[in-house]
Write a protein that holds these residues in place. Structure first.
Motif, PDB file in Angstrom:
ATOM      1  N   THR A   1      -8.257   7.096   3.086  1.00  9.76           N
ATOM      2  CA  THR A   1      -7.227   5.518   2.979  1.00  9.76           C
ATOM      3  C   THR A   1      -6.746   5.272   3.367  1.00  9.76           C
ATOM      4  O   THR A   1      -7.218   4.094   3.768  1.00  9.76           O
TER       5      THR A   1
ATOM      6  N   LEU B   1      -7.130   1.723   6.208  1.00  9.62           N
ATOM      7  CA  LEU B   1      -6.242   0.843   6.133  1.00  9.62           C
ATOM      8  C   LEU B   1      -4.831   1.195   7.584  1.00  9.62           C
ATOM      9  O   LEU B   1      -4.684   0.146   8.437  1.00  9.62           O
TER      10      LEU B   1
ATOM     11  N   HIS C   1       0.476  -1.059   0.131  1.00  7.65           N
ATOM     12  CA  HIS C   1      -0.050  -0.023   0.268  1.00  7.65           C
ATOM     13  C   HIS C   1       0.743   1.186  -0.048  1.00  7.65           C
ATOM     14  O   HIS C   1       0.042   2.461   0.366  1.00  7.65           O
TER      15      HIS C   1
ATOM     16  N   LYS D   1      -8.181  -0.928  10.337  1.00 16.29           N
ATOM     17  CA  LYS D   1      -7.509  -2.015   9.439  1.00 16.29           C
ATOM     18  C   LYS D   1      -6.903  -3.291  10.176  1.00 16.29           C
ATOM     19  O   LYS D   1      -6.244  -4.169  10.479  1.00 16.29           O
TER      20      LYS D   1
END
Length: 123
Positions: free
Chosen positions: A74, A78, A66, A81
């Motif tokens: 975004t 991430l 990533h 998460k």
């Protein structure tokens, strides 16, 4: 006339966690360091057949996936998460095969010839 009005309107989005790229980068590095510190305990608790060094390399690969992401929202998602994944791993809510899935190849080529299909259990 309508195009000049549309150009003047800029959509403002509410930030999730970070306000700018510097803050988002700081959050990513903090998450990376937290994972890095937990690797020896994860290897020991889950009795993984991988070394500490192999786990560190896999962690680096997962973060490098990533690296190209530039959108702050975004990046924040991430990071959230990643934090959830870390908590599940540290609290031993995951199972061993869930961690070993990181080393599994994502796409296995299907057999092409008859004997390979037969041995693999396909028609």
């Amino acid at each position: 006339m309508a195009s000049t009005v549309a150009k003047g309107v800029v959509r403002q989005v509410k930030p999730i966690l970070s306000v700018d790229h510097y803050e988002a980068r700081k959050r990513v590095l903090t998450l990376y360091k937290a994972w890095y510190r937990q690797i020896p305990y994860i290897v020991m608790d889950y009795d993984l057949p991988k070394t500490k060094k192999q786990c560190q390399q896999k962690l680096r690969e997962e973060f490098d996936k990533h690296r190209h992401v530039q959108d702050i929202r975004t990046i924040d998602m991430l990071v959230i998460k990643g934090q959830m994944e870390l908590k599940e791993t540290v609290e031993i809510w995951k199972q061993k095969h869930g961690l070993m899935a990181y080393w599994r190849d994502s796409v296995e080529p299907r057999p092409k010839d008859f004997l390979s299909k037969f041995l693999d259990g396909h028609e």
